[in-house]
Design an enzyme around this catalytic site. Structure first.
Site, PDB file in Angstrom:
ATOM      1  N   LYS A 113       1.046  -1.172  -0.405  1.00 50.27           N
ATOM      2  CA  LYS A 113       0.020   0.012   0.013  1.00 50.27           C
ATOM      3  C   LYS A 113       0.620   1.408   0.057  1.00 50.27           C
ATOM      4  O   LYS A 113       0.499   2.324  -0.700  1.00 50.27           O
ATOM      5  CB  LYS A 113      -0.479   0.123   1.700  1.00 50.27           C
ATOM      6  CG  LYS A 113      -1.885   0.977   1.387  1.00 50.27           C
ATOM      7  CD  LYS A 113      -2.618   1.361   2.152  1.00 50.27           C
ATOM      8  CE  LYS A 113      -3.328  -0.207   2.822  1.00 50.27           C
ATOM      9  NZ  LYS A 113      -3.628   0.204   3.698  1.00 50.27           N
ATOM     10  N   LYS A 125       3.391  -2.018  11.448  1.00 55.55           N
ATOM     11  CA  LYS A 125       2.254  -1.983  11.858  1.00 55.55           C
ATOM     12  C   LYS A 125       1.949  -2.233  13.496  1.00 55.55           C
ATOM     13  O   LYS A 125       3.305  -2.696  13.897  1.00 55.55           O
ATOM     14  CB  LYS A 125       1.487  -2.960  10.841  1.00 55.55           C
ATOM     15  CG  LYS A 125      -0.459  -2.857  10.868  1.00 55.55           C
ATOM     16  CD  LYS A 125      -1.085  -1.989  10.420  1.00 55.55           C
ATOM     17  CE  LYS A 125      -2.444  -0.686  10.947  1.00 55.55           C
ATOM     18  NZ  LYS A 125      -2.930  -0.046   9.738  1.00 55.55           N
ATOM     19  N   ASP A 165      -5.582   3.853  14.218  1.00 57.99           N
ATOM     20  CA  ASP A 165      -6.134   2.494  13.090  1.00 57.99           C
ATOM     21  C   ASP A 165      -7.383   1.827  13.971  1.00 57.99           C
ATOM     22  O   ASP A 165      -7.681   2.920  15.421  1.00 57.99           O
ATOM     23  CB  ASP A 165      -5.599   0.941  13.331  1.00 57.99           C
ATOM     24  CG  ASP A 165      -5.956  -0.133  11.962  1.00 57.99           C
ATOM     25  OD1 ASP A 165      -5.783   0.102  11.093  1.00 57.99           O
ATOM     26  OD2 ASP A 165      -6.388  -1.185  12.514  1.00 57.99           O
TER      27      ASP A 165
HETATM   28  P1  NDP Z   1     -12.751   2.235  13.806  1.00 60.69           P
HETATM   29  O1  NDP Z   1     -12.216   2.028  15.357  1.00 60.69           O
HETATM   30  O2  NDP Z   1     -13.043   3.977  13.923  1.00 60.69           O
HETATM   31  O3  NDP Z   1     -14.115   1.980  14.101  1.00 60.69           O
HETATM   32  C1  NDP Z   1     -14.230   0.829  13.107  1.00 60.69           C
HETATM   33  C2  NDP Z   1     -16.027   0.414  12.954  1.00 60.69           C
HETATM   34  O4  NDP Z   1     -15.394  -1.395  12.675  1.00 60.69           O
HETATM   35  C3  NDP Z   1     -16.362   0.269  14.764  1.00 60.69           C
HETATM   36  O5  NDP Z   1     -17.791   0.845  13.638  1.00 60.69           O
HETATM   37  C4  NDP Z   1     -16.468  -1.339  14.965  1.00 60.69           C
HETATM   38  O6  NDP Z   1     -17.384  -1.646  15.720  1.00 60.69           O
HETATM   39  C5  NDP Z   1     -16.185  -1.491  13.696  1.00 60.69           C
HETATM   40  N1  NDP Z   1     -15.902  -3.242  13.613  1.00 60.69           N
HETATM   41  C6  NDP Z   1     -14.518  -3.455  13.871  1.00 60.69           C
HETATM   42  N2  NDP Z   1     -14.514  -4.482  14.030  1.00 60.69           N
HETATM   43  C7  NDP Z   1     -15.515  -5.474  13.828  1.00 60.69           C
HETATM   44  C8  NDP Z   1     -16.073  -6.405  13.965  1.00 60.69           C
HETATM   45  N3  NDP Z   1     -14.973  -6.749  14.300  1.00 60.69           N
HETATM   46  N4  NDP Z   1     -16.969  -6.899  14.204  1.00 60.69           N
HETATM   47  C9  NDP Z   1     -18.298  -5.861  13.474  1.00 60.69           C
HETATM   48  N5  NDP Z   1     -18.072  -4.461  13.420  1.00 60.69           N
HETATM   49  C10 NDP Z   1     -16.465  -4.000  13.877  1.00 60.69           C
HETATM   50  O7  NDP Z   1     -11.467   2.087  13.490  1.00 60.69           O
HETATM   51  P2  NDP Z   1     -10.987   3.204  11.746  1.00 60.69           P
HETATM   52  O8  NDP Z   1     -12.344   3.432  11.072  1.00 60.69           O
HETATM   53  O9  NDP Z   1     -10.266   3.194  11.821  1.00 60.69           O
HETATM   54  O10 NDP Z   1     -11.254   1.703  10.497  1.00 60.69           O
HETATM   55  C11 NDP Z   1     -11.582   0.782  10.074  1.00 60.69           C
HETATM   56  C12 NDP Z   1     -10.581  -0.229   9.559  1.00 60.69           C
HETATM   57  O11 NDP Z   1     -10.062   0.657   7.960  1.00 60.69           O
HETATM   58  C13 NDP Z   1     -10.012  -1.096   9.583  1.00 60.69           C
HETATM   59  O12 NDP Z   1     -10.036  -2.495   8.582  1.00 60.69           O
HETATM   60  C14 NDP Z   1      -8.520  -0.807   8.945  1.00 60.69           C
HETATM   61  O13 NDP Z   1      -7.230  -0.836   9.291  1.00 60.69           O
HETATM   62  C15 NDP Z   1      -9.032   0.277   8.181  1.00 60.69           C
HETATM   63  N6  NDP Z   1      -8.063   0.980   8.173  1.00 60.69           N
HETATM   64  C16 NDP Z   1      -8.461   2.479   8.714  1.00 60.69           C
HETATM   65  C17 NDP Z   1      -7.006   3.270   7.885  1.00 60.69           C
HETATM   66  C18 NDP Z   1      -7.412   5.209   8.950  1.00 60.69           C
HETATM   67  O14 NDP Z   1      -6.804   6.096   8.801  1.00 60.69           O
HETATM   68  N7  NDP Z   1      -8.183   4.832  10.287  1.00 60.69           N
HETATM   69  C19 NDP Z   1      -6.304   3.479   7.361  1.00 60.69           C
HETATM   70  C20 NDP Z   1      -6.642   3.145   6.298  1.00 60.69           C
HETATM   71  C21 NDP Z   1      -7.098   1.701   6.540  1.00 60.69           C
HETATM   72  P3  NDP Z   1     -17.440  -1.312  17.007  1.00 60.69           P
HETATM   73  O15 NDP Z   1     -16.993   0.411  17.299  1.00 60.69           O
HETATM   74  O16 NDP Z   1     -18.603  -1.611  17.776  1.00 60.69           O
HETATM   75  O17 NDP Z   1     -15.915  -2.192  17.201  1.00 60.69           O
END
Ligand code: NDP
Length: 451
Positions: A113, A125, A165
Site C-alpha cells: 500500500k 504496523k 487504526d
Molecule cells: P474505528 O475504530 O474508528 O472503527 C471501526 C468500526 O468497525 C467500528 O464501527 C467498529 O464497531 C467496527 N468493527 C470493528 N471490528 C468489528 C468486528 N469484528 N465486527 C463488526 N464490526 C467491527 O476504525 P477505523 O474506521 O479507523 O478502521 C476501519 C477499517 O479501516 C480497519 O480495517 C482499518 O484497518 C482500516 N483502515 C483505517 C485507516 C485509518 O486511517 N483509520 C487507514 C486504512 C485502513 P465497534 O465500535 O462496535 O467495534
C-alpha cells in the site's frame, strides 16, 4: 510444488497459527506469478522469501493500573516489516481480537500500500489486544503511557512512524505522544494522526474515507460513469465509515447503511450524518440502536439476529459498496447477494474486508473492484503529508491537503490500472496493485543488496 504452495508451507512452519497473515500472503503471491514469469531477477534474488519475513517483530508486555487499582496485563506488538523504500509506517490497532498474526497481515499489506502511494514510506504496523471499550479516559491514558514506555525505543521520525487504526484515534494518539515527549524530550513527527493544535495535519481525519470515495470516482470514470444519484452501502461507523459517508453525500451519492459490532442500520432515506457523528464521534461509542430511536424510518438489526456467517449489510440493494469495518467481513455469500442486487462497484475502506472467495467473485463478474491496499491508501498518504509538514514546520490548508490527496488517489488508480493492463488483465486491480507495489520495493531490495 507451485510458488504459492512452497511459500505458504514455509511461513506456516516458521509462523504457526497466523491464518490472516497466510491469507494476505497468498493473495499477493498469486498476483505476482505473471511478474515472476516475465522477470526472473526477483526469484534469482530470493525476494519472495525475504519479503514475507518481517525485518523485525517486537512483542512486549504492557502492564497498567485500572480504576480499581488492580494491575492489568496486555500484549503489545510492533512489526517493522520493510524499510526498503523509507521509514516504517503504519497504524496501531487496539482491539481484543489482535494477535501477532493480525499485526503481521496488516504490516505485510502496508508494504505494498505504502509503495503504491508513490511516497517514500516503508511498511509497519502495531497494536495490542487491549479493548478500549468500556474503559475510562484515565484507564486509556494509563494504558497508552505504558504502551509507549516500551514502544518509544523502537520508533523515531526517520525510523518508524506509527498512526491510528481500529480503536486508536486522536485521543489515544494524544496520550501516546505525550508519553513519547516525556520519555525522549523530543517534539518531532514521530506519530501521525495528531490533533491540529500540536502538529496534526488538516484533512488527516477525513483522509481514508475521502480517499476511498475518490478512488471510487476514478473507477467509475473509467466506465464513463460517476457517483451522482447512486445508492451506497457502507459498513462500520468509525473513522473510515463516517468520512466515506460524508464524501459520498458531497459527490451526490446516497449512503443507506452503517454498522458496528452490535448491529446495523438501514435507512432508506439516507444515513443522517449528524446523528451518526453525534453517537460515534462525539459520544462514547453509543449503540446504533439509538439511531433508530431518533430516526423512526430507519431499521436497526442487532448482530445477534444475523444469519450465521453473513453480514446482512451486503444484502441491502445498492450500486456501490464500501466495506469499512474490519477484515473478512464480506464473504462469498455476501458477494453473491451484492452481485444479484446489481452492485457495480466495491471500494474497500477496511483492510482485507473481502474473503478470497468474495474477491474472486467480484473479479469474475468484472465489476469495478478497488482492493483495500489501493482504495484505502489515502490515510497513510496523508499521514506522510503530515510528516512532511512537521519536518518543514509548516501547515497546509485543508484545501491544499485535500487536493494532494485527490492527486495521490488518482495516481494510485493509474498505477494499479496501468500495471493490470500491462499484464493483460485490465479489470484486475488486485493484480495491478500488488505488482505495482511489489516491483518498487523489490527493485529497492535488489539495489541494497542482501540485507
Ligand atoms: P474505528 O475504530 O474508528 O472503527 C471501526 C468500526 O468497525 C467500528 O464501527 C467498529 O464497531 C467496527 N468493527 C470493528 N471490528 C468489528 C468486528 N469484528 N465486527 C463488526 N464490526 C467491527 O476504525 P477505523 O474506521 O479507523 O478502521 C476501519 C477499517 O479501516 C480497519 O480495517 C482499518 O484497518 C482500516 N483502515 C483505517 C485507516 C485509518 O486511517 N483509520 C487507514 C486504512 C485502513 P465497534 O465500535 O462496535 O467495534
Amino acid at each position: 510444488m507451485s510458488l504459492i504452495a512452497t511459500t505458504l508451507e514455509k511461513i506456516k512452519k516458521s509462523s504457526p497459527g497466523e491464518p490472516e497473515f497466510y491469507q494476505a500472503v497468498e493473495e499477493v503471491v498469486e498476483s505476482l506469478e505473471p511478474l515472476f514469469a516475465k522477470e526472473k531477477k526477483y526469484l534469482e534474488h530470493n525476494i519472495l522469501e525475504r519479503i514475507v519475513e518481517p525485518e523485525r517483530m517486537i512483542t512486549f508486555r504492557v502492564t497498567w493500573i485500572d480504576d480499581q487499582g488492580r494491575v492489568q496485563v496486555n500484549k503489545g506488538y510492533r512489526v517493522q516489516f520493510s524499510s526498503a523504500i523509507g521509514p516504517y509506517k503504519g497504524g496501531l490497532r487496539f482491539h481484543p481480537s489482535v494477535t501477532s498474526g493480525t499485526i503481521k497481515f496488516l504490516g505485510f499489506e502496508q508494504i505494498f500500500k505504502n509503495s503504491l502511494t508513490g511516497l517514500a514510506i516503508g511498511g509497519g504496523k502495531g497494536g495490542s489486544d487491549f479493548d478500549p471499550k468500556g474503559k475510562s479516559n484515565n484507564e486509556i491514558m494509563r494504558f497508552c503511557q505504558s504502551f509507549m514506555t516500551e514502544l518509544y525505543r523502537h520508533i523515531g521520525d526517520t525510523v518508524d512512524v506509527p498512526a491510528g487504526d481500529i480503536g486508536v484515534g486522536g485521543r489515544e494518539i494524544g496520550y501516546l505522544y505525550g508519553q513519547y515527549k516525556r520519555l525522549t524530550g523530543h517534539y518531532d513527527g514521530v506519530l501521525t494522526g495528531k490533533k491540529l493544535l500540536w502538529g496534526g495535519s488538516l484533512a488527516r481525519t477525513e483522509a481514508t474515507g475521502y480517499g476511498a470515495v475518490y478512488f471510487a470516482e476514478n473507477l467509475l470514470a473509467s466506465r464513463n460513469d460517476n457517483l451522482e444519484g447512486k445508492i451506497a452501502t457502507v459498513s462500520g461507523s468509525g473513522n473510515v465509515a463516517i468520512y466515506t459517508i460524508k464524501k459520498l453525500y458531497e459527490l451526490g451519492a446516497k449512503p443507506v447503511t452503517c454498522s458496528d459490532s452490535r448491529g446495523f442500520i438501514y435507512h432508506e432515506a439516507g444515513i443522517n450524518l449528524a446523528t451518526l457523528q453525534q453517537l460515534k464521534e462525539q459520544g462514547t461509542n453509543e449503540s446504533l440502536a439509538k439511531y433508530a430511536e431518533i430516526h423512526k424510518d430507519a431499521k436497526y438489526t442487532p448482530a445477534s439476529s444475523y444469519p450465521a456467517g453473513r453480514n446482512p449489510v451486503w444484502s441491502v440493494p445498492c450500486q456501490l459498496a464500501f466495506p469499512s469495518a474490519t477484515q473478512n467481513e464480506l464473504n462469498l455469500e455476501d458477494a453473491k447477494a451484492l452481485l444479484a442486487n446489481g452492485c457495480i462497484l466495491v471500494a474497500e475502506g477496511a483492510n482485507m474486508p473481502s474473503t478470497p472467495e468474495a474477491v474472486h467473485a467480484f473479479l469474475e463478474a468484472k465489476i469495478l473492484y478497488g482492493p483495500g491496499k489501493a482504495a484505502n491508501a489515502g490515510g497513510v498518504a496523508t499521514s506522510q503529508l503530515e510528516m512532511a509538514q512537521n519536518a518543514g514546520m509548516i501547515q497546509w490548508t485543508f484545501e491544499e491537503v485535500d487536493q494532494r490527496l485527490k492527486g495521490i488517489m488518482r495516481n494510485i488508480y493509474l498505477n494499479a490500472s496501468r500495471t493490470a493492463e500491462e499484464f493483460g488483465q485490465a479489470h484486475n486491480l488486485v493484480l495491478g496493485a500488488n505488482i505495482a507495489g511489489f516491483r518498487k520495493v523489490a527493485d529497492a531490495m535488489i539495489d541494497q543488496g542482501a540485507v
